[in-house]
Design an enzyme around this catalytic site. Sequence first.
Site, short mmCIF file in Angstrom:
data_model
loop_
_atom_site.label_atom_id
_atom_site.label_comp_id
_atom_site.label_asym_id
_atom_site.label_seq_id
_atom_site.Cartn_x
_atom_site.Cartn_y
_atom_site.Cartn_z
CD GLU A 83 -3.35 0.27 1.97
OE1 GLU A 83 -4.18 -0.63 1.77
OE2 GLU A 83 -3.35 0.97 3.01
CG HIS A 129 7.63 -29.12 1.74
ND1 HIS A 129 8.23 -30.30 1.39
CD2 HIS A 129 8.33 -28.64 2.80
CE1 HIS A 129 9.23 -30.55 2.22
NE2 HIS A 129 9.32 -29.56 3.09
CE LYS A 177 -11.08 2.51 2.51
NZ LYS A 177 -10.55 3.32 3.59
O1 PA5 Z 1 -3.15 1.48 6.00
C1 PA5 Z 1 -4.20 2.04 5.79
O2 PA5 Z 1 -4.30 3.29 5.80
C2 PA5 Z 1 -5.44 1.25 5.53
O3 PA5 Z 1 -5.14 -0.10 5.38
C3 PA5 Z 1 -6.44 1.42 6.69
O4 PA5 Z 1 -5.83 0.99 7.88
C4 PA5 Z 1 -7.71 0.61 6.45
O5 PA5 Z 1 -8.30 1.01 5.24
C5 PA5 Z 1 -8.69 0.81 7.58
O6 PA5 Z 1 -8.98 2.16 7.74
P1 PA5 Z 1 -9.64 2.72 9.05
O7 PA5 Z 1 -8.67 2.55 10.19
O8 PA5 Z 1 -9.92 4.16 8.75
O9 PA5 Z 1 -10.89 1.94 9.28
#
Ligand code: PA5
Length: 465
Positions: free
Chosen positions: A296, A325, A439
């Site tokens: 990410e 494996h 989203k």
């Molecule tokens: O790393 C990130 O920013 C995302 O993976 C968020 O943690 C994830 O989308 C969850 O978001 P939130 O904490 O606002 O629910």
Amino acid sequence: MTDHDRARLDYANLLASHVDGGLEAARLEGDLAVRFRAAWEEVQRRRASGDMGFLELPEATEAVAAVKDVADGFGQWFEDVVVLGIGGSGLGAIAVRDALLGPFWNERDDEARDHFPRLHVVDNPDPSTFGRLLDRLDPGRTLFNVVSKSGSTAETMAQYLVARAWVEEAVEADRVRGHFLFTTDPRAGALRSIAEAEGIPALSVPPNVGGRFSVLSAVGLLPAAVCGVDVDGLLAGARDMMSRCREPDLAGNPGALLATLLHAADTEAGRHVHVLMPYADRLRSFAFWFQQLWAESLGKARALDGGPAHTGPTPLASVGASDQHSLLQLFIEGPKDKVVLFVSVTDRGDDLTIPAGHPDMPSLAYLGGHTLGELLDTERRATAEALRREGRPNATILIPRVEAHALGELFMLFEMATVYAGALYGVDPLDQPGVELGKRLTYGLMGREGHEAPDIDDGDPRFIA
Ligand code: PA5
């Protein structure tokens, strides 16, 4: 603290002296040191502008005290603590739980858990998992820690609503709020508003700490502390690693070396897949935490200067020896597009000696007298050597034990490597614009106010008859 008490990176098998097509070591004092210096300056700039709140977490004494207060007080009234959170709001807690509470925590009886609660982290809103979990819990003895920095993530909010209705059915109305604890933004979002309106206790995620960098905030610390994990050790490990990763000098900075070596392997040698392969079941979830952090943070379409980027190595979580494996054949003979990063654990503590059974059978007899930990570690060394001989670069992070200090070091090592790698790739490692579209489309499709139902191009499926 000696060298053997801290996490160390052995990168020999990434160098040309050890592996065909490897990196010339001299470059680490030449062009790569110069390139890193520029990346280091970029990270300093962002740190000074207040963007890198995760670097303050190991020293956030007030926030840690607030976590301990809740964990040691009201957190201990419950038999089961259920964390609801996804992505960066769930993966860190899972990594800490699996590494530091060890296997079968939730199956142990009260005494074997030192009377700390069981800990469940439910990230995916899959009804068959969540429903079966609720079937097993006593609503009167369960605390839900709802973790969402934004306070609006559909998966987590949906789980909260299900959990809330489930608690409301079972306990008196004035007791419902006592079964919830929120971890969210200090001011914004629906969870904060509900907490304020209903007096639900709420811990804060600092606004300048992104989800995947939040494991050392209340997001990861509360679930850890409520089960008796040594959070001070975790934070001390992170602090120690942070001070080693601050140096502008590439050679003395483990986070910088990791970032530089992996970035060079990707961009110069086509090693686009970065495998993290701990030889320890307790670190399997840590590898999944890394996978999200690396993916990410570095998979970006836009460069820092606004131009196109389309960068990003593909991280892959794996575990030894199991994946010897499964995936190893691909790593050794498949496309030359991978770097494998092993994690080796020196002292496994509760090792098991292999008895000398069947002495007349050579295929079993050689195992007798060794330990299972020794076997795992030998397999790791043999795999690293096999990869090396086939011209497949690899490196090993050595940690003394799977305990709080070492885990804190690992978290910080990879977080620092990620922000340095972001600067080397020329992208912003702290945002995630690519996941926003999905989203928004979900909100529209699920009927959220202010979001139009989109046209989805899935109306013409092709199936095999
Ligand atoms: O790393 C990130 O920013 C995302 O993976 C968020 O943690 C994830 O989308 C969850 O978001 P939130 O904490 O606002 O629910």
